[in-house]
Design an enzyme around this catalytic site. Structure first.
Site, short mmCIF file in Angstrom:
data_model
loop_
_atom_site.label_atom_id
_atom_site.label_comp_id
_atom_site.label_asym_id
_atom_site.label_seq_id
_atom_site.Cartn_x
_atom_site.Cartn_y
_atom_site.Cartn_z
CD GLU A 85 -2.63 1.65 0.34
OE1 GLU A 85 -3.13 2.79 0.34
OE2 GLU A 85 -2.88 0.80 -0.55
CG HIS A 196 -8.47 5.34 -6.01
ND1 HIS A 196 -7.90 6.58 -6.11
CD2 HIS A 196 -7.47 4.51 -5.63
CE1 HIS A 196 -6.62 6.52 -5.81
NE2 HIS A 196 -6.33 5.27 -5.52
#
Length: 386
Positions: A85, A196
């Site tokens: 991430e 997104h």
């Protein structure tokens, strides 16, 4: 002799502009594919704070190192996932810096152009530490102000020097950063996750179009206007299908039909709940990891994705055949047909094989390649010079 028509080429204000644009386009592709890997490997919430990861610019290598950090109250550190991430965030930040440079270069000959791009960048930059110190209202106001400056510039400018598309790309990537933040803080809310994904692909499409126009390698065809319309329709249909794919993934509905295809849980049309399946906003505070919908709602999402896939498949194959019949465009027609067939095969493989990570990531990459093909043709095909 007839009058000479206005040139359809662009004039970037820096001779290496196209090289920077291609670098940004390549990085955007990497960010999208790696982002799919992060999401599909269930690492999207592995850094519960933003933009740091358990208070670090990098990521924790051992859970014990951040055991006392406040973010542990939200989610216990998993270093094997956190690096994915946070690395994705760093790649996205690098892309943002490149797009900022492109916007500055493109605006250099516009009245107060550099000042406008710089002002927008400064406002957005200031909003980040304010957000980190829980000044959410002020941070949001500054980010919105920066976006409005870029929007006003894009409306006033044109694309003769690619300043408009550069401003739009920077505006999109700033909003992408906000969506990335909300993805974490709103716990994988499906509408944000889908947004997104679409924002990343929009950024990629804008950069790719910019790179091709700056490179200026047109394909002159007599039926350019009609082909551009057909390509635009293909882009809209593909965009809708990608949105449905994002909705399917973010609601964990990819295997709602089990491993059945073309049937679903042994039926051609099983019980569905489209109303619940397509509620876009369900409030905040719910952890959406793993999904919250019942079986009928997830089946409705999966069936919608399959039906739209059929429409897109037929249209893109028809478009590919159209290009195969045009002299000099057979290579593009073949490429479009192969990518379309491969994408459908990967989608079916996802279901039949139980959503293996490498196939799921390849399915996401396939969507990007289809998008790239349509955008490339739209950017390059132009009418013959008179």
């Amino acid at each position: 002799m007839g009058s000479t028509p206005r040139s359809d080429s662009v004039r970037p204000t820096y001779r290496h502009f196209h090289r920077i644009a291609w670098l940004a386009t390549t990085l955007a592709l990497c960010v999208i594919v790696f982002g799919a890997f992060v999401r599909l490997s269930n690492a999207g919430l592995s850094c519960p704070d933003w933009p740091t990861c358990y208070g670090r610019a990098a990521w924790p290598t051992h859970a014990a190192d951040v055991a006392q950090h406040a973010a542990n109250a939200i989610r216990v550190a998993e270093p094997d996932k956190a690096w994915r991430e946070q690395l994705h965030r760093h790649l996205a930040a690098s892309l943002g810096a490149l797009v900022f440079v492109l916007a500055l270069i493109a605006a250099r000959r516009r009245p107060k152009g550099i000042a406008q791009v710089l002002a927008a960048g400064v406002l957005v930059g200031i909003s980040i530490p304010l957000y980190m110190h829980a000044q959410y209202g002020v941070a949001a106001a500054l980010a919105i102000a920066g976006e409005l400056i870029l929007l006003a510039a894009a409306i006033r400018w044109d694309n003769s020097d690619l300043s408009r598309v550069s401003a739009l790309a920077l505006m999109t990537i700033v909003f992408q950063a906000l969506l990335g933040m909300w993805t974490v803080t709103w716990l994988l809310k499906p509408i944000v996750v889908m947004g997104h994904l679409l924002g990343g692909l929009t950024t990629f499409a804008l950069l790719l179009w910019m790179a091709w126009r700056a490179t200026d390698l047109p394909i002159r065809l007599a039926e350019a206007t009609r082909l551009q319309r057909l390509l635009a329709i293909g882009l809209v249909l593909l965009g809708l299908q990608i949105a449905l794919g994002g909705w399917t993934s973010s609601n964990y509905a990819a295997l709602a039909c089990g491993n059945d295809f073309p049937k679903c849980v042994g039926q051609w049309w099983p019980p569905t709940n489209f109303h619940e399946g397509f509620v876009l906003w369900r409030g905040v505070g719910v952890d959406y990891e793993g999904g919250v919908l019942d079986g009928a709602s997830r089946i409705a999402i999966q069936m919608a994705h399959r039906m739209m896939a059929g429409i897109v498949f037929l249209y893109l194959l028809w478009l590919a055949v159209r290009f195969l019949r045009i002299a000099g465009m057979r290579g593009w027609g073949t490429l479009l047909a192969l990518l379309t067939l491969a994408q459908v095969a990967l989608g079916i493989a996802n279901v039949k094989l139980g959503l293996p990570l490498h196939v799921a990531v390849a399915h996401n990459a396939g969507a990007v390649l289809l998008l790239a093909t349509l955008v490339t043709l739209l950017a390059r095909i132009r009418a013959p010079r008179v």
